[in-house]
Motif scaffolding. Structure first.
Motif, mmCIF file in Angstrom:
data_model
loop_
_atom_site.group_PDB
_atom_site.id
_atom_site.type_symbol
_atom_site.label_atom_id
_atom_site.label_comp_id
_atom_site.label_asym_id
_atom_site.label_seq_id
_atom_site.Cartn_x
_atom_site.Cartn_y
_atom_site.Cartn_z
ATOM 1 N N GLN A 67 7.203 3.091 1.463
ATOM 2 C CA GLN A 67 5.895 3.703 1.647
ATOM 3 C C GLN A 67 4.788 2.877 1.014
ATOM 4 O OE1 GLN A 67 7.596 7.727 0.286
ATOM 5 N NE2 GLN A 67 6.009 8.319 1.727
ATOM 6 N N THR A 68 5.168 1.753 0.424
ATOM 7 C CA THR A 68 4.220 0.801 -0.133
ATOM 8 C C THR A 68 4.859 -0.571 -0.086
ATOM 9 O OG1 THR A 68 2.821 0.295 -2.048
ATOM 10 C CG2 THR A 68 5.051 1.051 -2.506
ATOM 11 N N GLN A 165 0.225 8.097 -6.960
ATOM 12 C CA GLN A 165 1.259 8.355 -5.951
ATOM 13 C C GLN A 165 1.754 7.053 -5.340
ATOM 14 O OE1 GLN A 165 2.654 11.568 -4.924
ATOM 15 N NE2 GLN A 165 4.058 9.935 -4.364
ATOM 16 N N ASN A 166 0.837 6.115 -5.091
ATOM 17 C CA ASN A 166 1.235 4.819 -4.536
ATOM 18 C C ASN A 166 2.141 4.063 -5.502
ATOM 19 O OD1 ASN A 166 1.069 2.949 -2.377
ATOM 20 N ND2 ASN A 166 -0.338 1.680 -3.578
ATOM 21 N N ASP A 168 4.129 5.610 -7.629
ATOM 22 C CA ASP A 168 5.408 6.329 -7.601
ATOM 23 C C ASP A 168 6.263 5.908 -6.416
ATOM 24 O OD1 ASP A 168 4.733 7.691 -9.882
ATOM 25 O OD2 ASP A 168 4.035 9.494 -8.835
ATOM 26 N N TYR A 169 5.641 5.458 -5.334
ATOM 27 C CA TYR A 169 6.388 5.031 -4.155
ATOM 28 C C TYR A 169 7.243 3.798 -4.437
ATOM 29 C CZ TYR A 169 3.705 8.203 -1.176
ATOM 30 O OH TYR A 169 3.151 9.319 -0.601
ATOM 31 N N THR A 170 6.984 3.104 -5.529
ATOM 32 C CA THR A 170 7.798 1.933 -5.859
ATOM 33 C C THR A 170 9.176 2.328 -6.376
ATOM 34 O OG1 THR A 170 6.895 1.830 -8.094
ATOM 35 C CG2 THR A 170 5.752 0.568 -6.373
ATOM 36 N N VAL A 172 12.271 4.664 -5.289
ATOM 37 C CA VAL A 172 12.816 5.444 -4.179
ATOM 38 C C VAL A 172 13.927 6.336 -4.720
ATOM 39 C CG1 VAL A 172 13.938 5.343 -1.920
ATOM 40 C CG2 VAL A 172 12.260 3.592 -2.572
#
Length: 367
Positions: A67-68, A165-166, A168-170, A172
């Protein structure tokens, strides 16, 4: 004749017998049946209803995508690993994302300071307006400035949340407890948003979808039951059978969804094939998926492309050529050459050996 020569002679005799005819066949006069282990051929699965092949699929199966963007720093799981809900599966670099978080927080601090100053300015103008030292237009302007500063502060807070949030996408994580079905990246690879990383499925919730003719759909809908036969021969009763209300306009077939029960040990993996047997009346022979007889696969004698079984009939051992159908684990369906109720030797090698011994005893073979 030595034992090796005897085995070769018998092998040649068997091959010649199979090639010579399609029914009962013996070399010379059939000797009396020796004491060998036998079984009675029984009707196949089609005798219990009609069957269609389907593919096992997981009700809950997730393809976890990036997601990133970033570089993969660690992959903590591999294929077949069991995971729990929330478990860390994979990590990406977080340098750029953390920089975005820091910038968003700095903007938030500036926006909060501006909002505080705008509130103080408005309060001063409101106090002066009560004593008629400022006009109403000036008070309205101070109020608008305060509201704009508050709106900018709220927008900065949202930016901090989005940047966090971006970041946190790191990391999974597993969406639920399950099994890792696929791993598509390795540490060091650079990935972008939308790129598949891992696939996870829940093994306790499986189903099979088959497509049946319209003529069979109504019968299944009236009696929504099914038995699932896996490739290893195991059979389980379906937990639920759902017949779709409409047929496919292209194939004119009706989808039927069969829910599997919870299988504690040896649950089939998504993508595995299985046969679904519905307890409905069979149709024409062309529509039937199984033969009428099912026997152990080990009872089949093979010589090249020819297949046969040893049938014990009227005290005699007879070699019978058969045509085989689908194999289900340790069993195989016989399409032609055998009927239910016939007695068959369980071990063809033992049957051949004892048949040869009986012939030798009768003087059928000479050194």
């Amino acid at each position: 004749m030595n034992p090796t020569g005897l085995r070769l002679t018998l092998a040649v005799a068997l091959a010649a017998a199979l090639a010579g005819c399609g029914g009962d066949d013996v070399v010379g006069k059939p000797p009396a049946a020796p004491a060998i282990e036998t079984f009675v051929a029984r009707g196949g699965a089609d005798a219990e209803g009609r069957a269609w092949d389907g593919t096992v699929e997981a009700v809950r199966e997730a393809v976890l995508s990036a997601q990133t963007g970033g570089r993969v720093t660690a992959v903590d799981v591999d294929v077949n690993d069991r995971v729990v809900a929330g478990q860390v599966l994979l990590r990406l670099t977080v340098v750029e994302q953390q920089a975005g978080v820091d910038a968003a927080r700095a903007q938030l601090r500036a926006a909060e300071a501006a909002a505080v100053e705008a509130e103080r300015q408005y309060q001063r103008f409101a106090s002066l307006a009560r004593d008629k030292y400022v006009s109403g237009a000036q008070l309205d302007q101070a109020r608008a400035g305060r509201d704009a500063a508050n709106a900018a502060r709220d927008a900065a807070r949202a930016q901090v949340s989005a940047a966090g949030q971006n970041a946190d996408y790191t990391t999974v994580r597993a969406p639920y407890a399950g099994i890792v079905a696929a791993r598509r990246v390795e540490p060091g690879e650079t990935v972008g948003p939308g790129q598949p990383l891992l696939t996870v499925y829940a093994p306790d919730d499986l189903r099979i979808e088959v497509r049946v003719p319209q003529s069979a759909a109504d019968a299944i809908r009236a009696k929504p039951q099914a038995q699932v036969v896996f490739d290893d021969g195991r059979r389980v009763e379906a937990r639920e059978v759902v017949v779709y209300p409409a047929a496919d306009p292209a194939s004119h077939s009706v989808p039927v969804r069969v829910a599997l029960p919870r299988i504690e040990t040896g649950a089939p993996a998504p993508g595995a094939t299985a046969k679904v047997v519905f307890p409905i009346a069979g149709g024409e022979r062309a529509d039937r998926r199984d033969g009428g007889v099912r026997i152990p696969y080990a009872a089949v004698a093979r010589r090249g492309e020819l297949t046969a079984v040893y049938v014990v009939k009227d005290g005699r051992v007879l070699l019978r050529q058969v045509r085989l159908g689908a194999r289900n684990g340790d069993a195989v369906d016989v399409l032609a050459g055998l009927t239910p109720g016939e007695v068959v030797a369980r071990d063809p090698a033992e049957a051949l050996r004892m048949l040869a011994a009986a012939r030798v005893a009768q003087g059928g073979l000479n050194d």
